[in-house]
Design an enzyme around this catalytic site. Structure first.
Site, PDB file in Angstrom:
ATOM      1  N   HIS A  95      -1.768   4.268 -12.783  1.00 53.07           N
ATOM      2  CA  HIS A  95      -1.763   2.803 -12.610  1.00 53.07           C
ATOM      3  C   HIS A  95      -3.146   2.563 -12.008  1.00 53.07           C
ATOM      4  O   HIS A  95      -3.418   3.052 -10.901  1.00 53.07           O
ATOM      5  CB  HIS A  95      -0.619   2.386 -11.671  1.00 53.07           C
ATOM      6  CG  HIS A  95      -0.552   0.923 -11.357  1.00 53.07           C
ATOM      7  ND1 HIS A  95       0.638   0.208 -11.356  1.00 53.07           N
ATOM      8  CD2 HIS A  95      -1.511   0.041 -11.001  1.00 53.07           C
ATOM      9  CE1 HIS A  95       0.400  -1.052 -11.026  1.00 53.07           C
ATOM     10  NE2 HIS A  95      -0.906  -1.179 -10.795  1.00 53.07           N
ATOM     11  N   HIS A  97      -6.655   1.875 -10.287  1.00 51.73           N
ATOM     12  CA  HIS A  97      -6.992   1.515  -8.916  1.00 51.73           C
ATOM     13  C   HIS A  97      -8.438   1.879  -8.675  1.00 51.73           C
ATOM     14  O   HIS A  97      -8.931   2.870  -9.206  1.00 51.73           O
ATOM     15  CB  HIS A  97      -6.085   2.251  -7.918  1.00 51.73           C
ATOM     16  CG  HIS A  97      -5.974   3.718  -8.183  1.00 51.73           C
ATOM     17  ND1 HIS A  97      -5.183   4.233  -9.192  1.00 51.73           N
ATOM     18  CD2 HIS A  97      -6.586   4.777  -7.608  1.00 51.73           C
ATOM     19  CE1 HIS A  97      -5.292   5.539  -9.219  1.00 51.73           C
ATOM     20  NE2 HIS A  97      -6.154   5.912  -8.276  1.00 51.73           N
TER      21      HIS A  97
END
Ligand code: AMP
Ligand code: ZN
Length: 111
Positions: A95, A97
């Site tokens: 995810h 980042h």
């Protein structure tokens, strides 16, 4: 979805929040690699950097990183914003980042 950052975004997993708006959450990294180590995370699940063309969101995340660096007092001394992508770079959470790192001298090139 079994994604640790989605769970942090929806509050299922606790985190040390530094900044939040409708699109972005920033938290302290649980395993800091520098005196300042903050993760800039889009609330929307995007697994890989190359899977998005949301340049407005990505630009906003960069700007937020710079603003946090200033608030953390590392603007003048210097900081690094990095995005690890896939295995060779050490991406461990799928995810996206940005890592904001600072508060010490950072080696170049990175290891
Ligand atoms: P990367 O290896 O680039 O995918 O970065 C993932 C980062 O997430 C690592 O620096 C981890 O220390 C950090 N991390 C993993 N779980 C948590 C958590 N629950 N809260 C804060 N940071 C985390
Ligand atoms: Zn996610």
């Amino acid at each position: 979805m079994d994604c640790i950052f989605c769970k942090i975004v929806n509050g299922e997993i606790k985190s040390a929040k530094v900044y939040e708006d409708e699109d972005v959450l920033c938290i302290k990294d649980i395993n800091p690699q520098a005196p300042v180590h903050i993760l800039i995370i889009p609330k929307k699940h995007i697994a890989k950097l190359y899977q998005t063309d949301e340049i407005t969101l990505l630009g906003k995340m960069l700007k937020i990183g710079c603003d946090i660096a200033e608030k953390e007092g590392i603007k003048e001394s210097g900081y690094r914003i990095v995005i690890n992508t896939n295995r060779n770079a050490g991406q461990s959470v799928d995810h996206i980042h940005f890592h904001l790192l600072g508060g010490r001298i950072l080696m170049w090139p990175p290891g």
